[in-house]
Design a protein around this motif. Sequence first.
Motif, short mmCIF file in Angstrom:
data_model
loop_
_atom_site.label_atom_id
_atom_site.label_comp_id
_atom_site.label_asym_id
_atom_site.label_seq_id
_atom_site.Cartn_x
_atom_site.Cartn_y
_atom_site.Cartn_z
N VAL A 1 16.05 43.25 -151.13
CA VAL A 1 16.02 43.44 -152.59
C VAL A 1 14.61 43.61 -153.12
N THR B 1 17.23 42.93 -158.93
CA THR B 1 18.33 43.89 -159.03
C THR B 1 18.25 44.60 -160.38
N PHE C 1 24.36 48.09 -158.62
CA PHE C 1 23.86 48.03 -157.26
C PHE C 1 24.98 47.67 -156.30
#
Length: 129
Positions: A26, A50, A56
């Motif tokens: 991430v 995110t 996502f």
Amino acid sequence: MTVTYVIDGSEVTGPERFWDVIGEAVNGPGGYFGRNLDAFADCLSGGMGTPDDGDFVIEWRDHALSARALGHEETARYLLAVAGRAHASNQERLHAESARAAEGLGPTLFDRLVEIIRERTGPDTLRLL
């Protein structure tokens, strides 16, 4: 545009390595995305790398390898370690869960991670490959 984060299941050899792998997936090398189940759940709720719009996908490749590495034996060890740091009011429950895991019963760490991802992000975010 949907962002895809890839977890290489062959790199997950235990919970500590999972935290490293998801953090780097991430947030890049050395990235953070939780170091325990509660922090991981919080990170999935947004603001920790995110997209703000929640668009996502987490693609967990070779997830069966991770499932084995994060199975009942490792779950029992993990829960005992957590119990050692937990508030006294939670220790009995954690010891009991650890004993059940040592017997091959109850959810594994892998099961819990999958559940957390699905609960915090929705059923279509996680792709187990």
